[in-house]
Design a protein around this motif. Structure first.
Motif, short mmCIF file in Angstrom:
data_model
loop_
_atom_site.label_atom_id
_atom_site.label_comp_id
_atom_site.label_asym_id
_atom_site.label_seq_id
_atom_site.Cartn_x
_atom_site.Cartn_y
_atom_site.Cartn_z
N ASP A 149 0.96 -1.16 0.08
CA ASP A 149 0.06 -0.09 -0.16
C ASP A 149 0.97 1.31 0.09
N SER B 106 -8.84 6.13 -10.17
CA SER B 106 -8.65 4.54 -9.78
C SER B 106 -7.21 4.43 -9.37
N GLU C 8 -6.89 5.18 -5.72
CA GLU C 8 -7.60 3.85 -5.21
C GLU C 8 -6.38 2.68 -4.96
N SER C 9 -6.23 2.50 -6.27
CA SER C 9 -5.04 1.26 -6.41
C SER C 9 -3.83 1.59 -5.52
N ARG D 163 -3.22 3.19 -2.90
CA ARG D 163 -3.87 3.31 -1.52
C ARG D 163 -3.87 1.79 -1.10
N ALA E 214 -6.62 -0.26 -2.55
CA ALA E 214 -7.99 -0.71 -2.68
C ALA E 214 -8.12 -1.86 -3.26
N SER F 33 -17.17 10.75 -6.69
CA SER F 33 -16.64 9.61 -6.03
C SER F 33 -17.17 9.88 -4.45
N GLN F 34 -17.20 8.87 -3.92
CA GLN F 34 -17.63 8.90 -2.55
C GLN F 34 -18.96 9.75 -1.96
N ASP G 279 -17.27 4.09 -2.25
CA ASP G 279 -16.47 3.41 -1.30
C ASP G 279 -17.48 2.23 -0.28
N ASP H 67 -22.68 1.24 -5.16
CA ASP H 67 -21.49 0.48 -5.89
C ASP H 67 -22.03 -0.60 -6.33
#
Lengths: 365, 365, 365, 365
Positions: free
Chosen positions: B13, B43, B46-47, B49, B51, B259-260, B285, C295
């Motif tokens: 990560d 994305s 996200e990747s 981090r 996810a 997003s979110q 999420d 989602d």
């Protein structure tokens, strides 16, 4: 271990030789199948007479047979995983092998693949050469499209996956057939009968099938499969009868699966309801349609479409419905031959053998 | 000849190492590409981090980067023929590699392929390992989907093929956008801006884009791309404003690419016209949407659909429109970094670097 | 000649009076019908309890009853010609009267007509006031939509045109149900049973219906109508069972016709296959759906749509299929009442009368 | 108050009289309009020559003119509410008046209404008789379909609502034109030019228009409207040129708006890409198409559809786009005449007046 395959090789127009060929080592990704049986239809006749080679779509020699069902003898693990099968699985093989990456494949129209490989008309000079279903053994490329065939289905029923796939594709998907529709099927051959089954599965209210006097045995099968009405075109006014049966509305969908005849195209236009859809699937030997008036398409707001090939979804429905036992498919199976009788099988299917009223012919291996 | 590749390898990560890897001999059918640049989007963050690994969709180590553009160095003849390319062709690479033979691939939904291979999240332990775009060299499998990229397109514009493909897929195809429509785009990021372009190409009459106060620079780009109206959601009543702009009718199509945030989903339902379509493409999420009332879908006869992935057709449109020079794409290109600055690039795109208002970030190789 | 009509007039929440009203002279274009019977469904209960007036969609007093079947007593010639009927024709009357010229009517979405007039909730103070089906006589406006009802159909079967129309609209048209689909129907009430019939007519392979322990008699009717599987949700894991029945694929179409329950919406999302369609037709009293995660729509590429009202096409299919005698509709007809028992009829349908397991209730006039 | 109307009355083939008629009291629901102008197109010529009466679709005498724009003088309140207009509103009037309740109207196909009333070909013996647009005053029935016309639009532009509506209907909706398509428009007349505009609004990449040497001024307008390429069919190989312009792919959509010519139908089939769509909108005087081969529809998987009439949606798009000022519509307006010159106007539009190269003709009242 060397295996040999008894295989039909077409070497010229109307000339097929039965040869004992060696099964060569498979190339990377290839799959070996022991064929159990292979269906025959009108396009086998055309191919036999040389139409495919004349059209530049194939060369001699090649192994014919495009409706094969068989059992997997060997398959690489990665191909087995993607296909969802294993050694011993009984499968039906679609005739077109798509490339998978051209715009048409990616758009869901793999029947129109720009790079397609076609079983039954690829020359023996390419690779293993065992690219057709009239053969003990057949070699499949890794991007072939195959379908599991349940064990309880007879080989004669199983090879119907091909015409019945066409029925679902043409009389349902291409036609846009809806619950409650009046569907007119022009022509009572294998694909006409398959269209009856597809229209019935789709909940059509009326299914009207036409044929000539020579087709009365086929029209009887159509009725047994769920046609609500049949018309003998020599004796009756096709369009008038359709109008009568539909209380003057006309047919919502018309499926023309007659070959060579041009009158059915005119009948289709005349018998369709305003706003209806006509699917032309029968080939006419490149002959123009005399008397075809586009103004009638305009005034009636008609859709007329050609239909080429069959989607995987339709083949899958075909196998499902065949396996369901809902329809008396036996009525279609007029003849089963071995490989040695292949030339005779063509003659029977062509109606050239007096006393033999063929509807569907299976070749078993 | 041994080639080495400077390649980003994500080992955990938020941990990427730049390594000098050996390019191994290619397996059968594989293609070697010299990457020129690779775009970054949400994305990637996200990747980065973790996810993707957390979701079980990948493992460490792997080479990230799913928006690559490069030039073919070596390609087998048969693959070149099918792809319609040659050595030296400049290409964009789609992230998903379809199997080509599962029901979803054959049905034209290869985004949902049952056997798909995904660039940017396949571990380095598999084959060459060079499965991502943040790398000098990338290896492609033979059933990859690639698109020619005209030489006149800058690398920064070229890597936009990915978000712009999403724009066409979500704001046009999934939404069913028609000429004359009022299209509401919720969120002004890369995919929101791409949605503006797609809606404009589709002949939408009104294109309304929302953003927060922090997004005013993005809303300015939206206007430059053809948005007819923008709404700052902190200051204005989003739904009320949409109703005003559409003379009380509501939006024909709503595209949620936030997003979110969950409020946009409720806004979408409230701002859509009866009979309209809502496309949800922004991930939340896995958080539920508080206050989501299905009765409103019923009373308004709404279609709400999730949209995953992008079809080949949409990627092709993206490249065509990018190459047309119609839109001032420069306005999106806020940052270009080299491979050594990759970690910094993530921070900039994430908005974690004060003073840097990133919209689109390119990594050049 | 003065005619009087025994008519139910709802004057307040849960308060219906049976009155003897004078049938006034008809306005230009109006049609007089002698009602034979009128069906009852869940929305009658909601209306009876005051929900329609509370929602501002009607005022007291008004004549309830929106599923009427009757016989034409008088009709102007020009209206008769357009409707294709004459005095004496037995008809079913659609609840919505479209204006015919707004964009929605002209676009084929007359269910969403901007100027619609609704039978059963128009106040008696307007015109004749006889705008509902719980009445000996009913007055129809010239742009009403009516369907011929064959004489051989019992009145109990005939009034099913309304829920069965909904079945075709929701479980077939809105859902896009295709031959071979697995259809999950959540809720076994009138509209759930109608959905079973529609899915069956559409050629669905699997039809799975859910209900609670209290619904076992309804689930039995579902099986008799062609459901392939039923699930008692109190005892079984709905989603797990659907996955098992579909060999892990999920349902192609999910129809939620449960009222008030919110869990079915979550079940629908979980049980649908990737790329599938969910139709929400059951109202939830404006209650939000706890735990609804968009989602999941994205990852599964799902379409979720609300469905309001029923098209003329679907009503026509309903009457055709009812008249075909294919389904044992008697199993649904648990109760028939006269106008004097109307309040009791509501209680029975609501399940408030111990020992009475109502499915479908008819009021005869 | 008695009003009189100067009105063109066609009393026989090629015979129009200008009469001073009394405007009778309106029947219930009728609307009185002061006509400002009325466009002319090819079907006016056919009607003028007697084709409509010969086809049994009308009788003499009647008031011609089916592309009228005018201002409402009087309208009942309830009709005004449904139409969303008031006295003084400037409107365009659709030619077909739908019944609103037949299956086709309710199915969104009101162009095919079973009970339709048609302006411009209803005899003067029916009601007011003022059923056409070549008249100072016109009477509208309450279920007419009208569109608001913004005040800033010139009368010459305003009456284009009719051909431009056809453009959107045929070159967009019926053709299914998508962003990025190559659209081939056969014929550069009013409807061909309208097709260019519709295809352009739809985001077509290529718009190719054909014409003869006599059409070069029309092809110039096509280019000004956004056609990317034009083909002079006398000088060039139409199909070869289309293939060249589309890099061998063929046209995604072909729109045939030529009248009387049959070769364009064959060209359409040859120039369409596999899987493409052909829309036939040009009438051929009921002449068959020599050399029309359905096998080509099959091998190319083509859809060929006739297109009759125009939907309300398309008329609305036409007026919106006309009002947007995006296109140099002036280039089309070659002639404006008063009612007294109506016979001359027909001759000019027919190309029978040397030196007059008419494209679009307006008659002002």
């Amino acid at each position: 271990m060397t295996t040999t395959s008894r295989t039909a090789v077409q070497v010229g127009d109307r000339t097929i030789e039965i040869r004992e060929l060696e099964v060569p080592p498979l190339a990377a990704g290839e799959v070996l199948v022991r064929i159990e049986g292979c269906g025959m239809c009108g396009s086998d006749l055309e191919s036999y007479r040389g139409a495919i080679v004349k059209a530049g779509l194939s060369q001699y020699p090649h192994v014919p047979g495009h409706e094969p069902v068989g059992r997997i003898l060997s398959i690489p693990d990665d191909v087995a995983a993607v296909w969802g099968v294993e050694e011993g699985t009984r499968i039906a093989v679609e005739p077109f092998v798509p490339c998978g990456v051209c715009d048409r494949c990616l758009g869901g129209e793999y029947r129109l693949c720009r790079n397609r490989f076609i079983y039954s008309c690829t020359p023996t000079t390419r690779g293993s050469g065992l690219w057709g279903g009239f053969s003990e053994y057949m070699v499949l490329r890794p991007n072939s499209v195959v379908h599991r065939v349940p064990e309880h289905i007879s080989i004669q029923d199983a090879v119907l996956f091909n015409p019945f796939g066409a029925g679902f594709e043409w009389a349902y998907k291409a036609a846009g057939t809806q619950v409650g529709d009046a569907v007119l099927v022009l022509g009572p051959g294998q694909r006409g009968l398959a269209s009856v089954v597809a229209a019935r599965e789709a909940g059509a209210e009326k299914i009207i099938v036409t044929g000539t006097k020579r087709d009365v045995h086929k029209l009887a099968v159509a009725s047994a499969f769920g046609a609500t009405d049949t018309i003998v075109v020599d004796d009756e006014d096709t369009v008038g009868r359709v109008m009568e049966l539909t209380e003057g509305r006309g047919a919502d969908r018309v499926i023309d699966v007659t070959s060579q005849a041009t009158q059915p195209v005119l009948d289709a236009v005349a018998a369709a309801r305003p706003g209806g859809t006509i699917v032309i699937a029968g080939l006419k030997d490149a002959v123009p349609i005399p008397g075809f008036v586009t103004d009638q398409l305009v005034f009636k707001d008609l859709v007329m479409r050609g239909a080429l090939g069959v989607s995987s979804w339709s083949f899958a429905q075909a196998i499902r419905v065949i396996g369901s036992g809902t329809y008396p498919l036996d009525l279609m199976h007029t003849h089963t031959f071995g490989l040695d009788d292949l030339e005779h099988a063509h003659a029977v299917l062509a109606g050239e053998v007096p006393g033999e009223d063929a509807i569907h012919v299976t070749v078993t291996l």
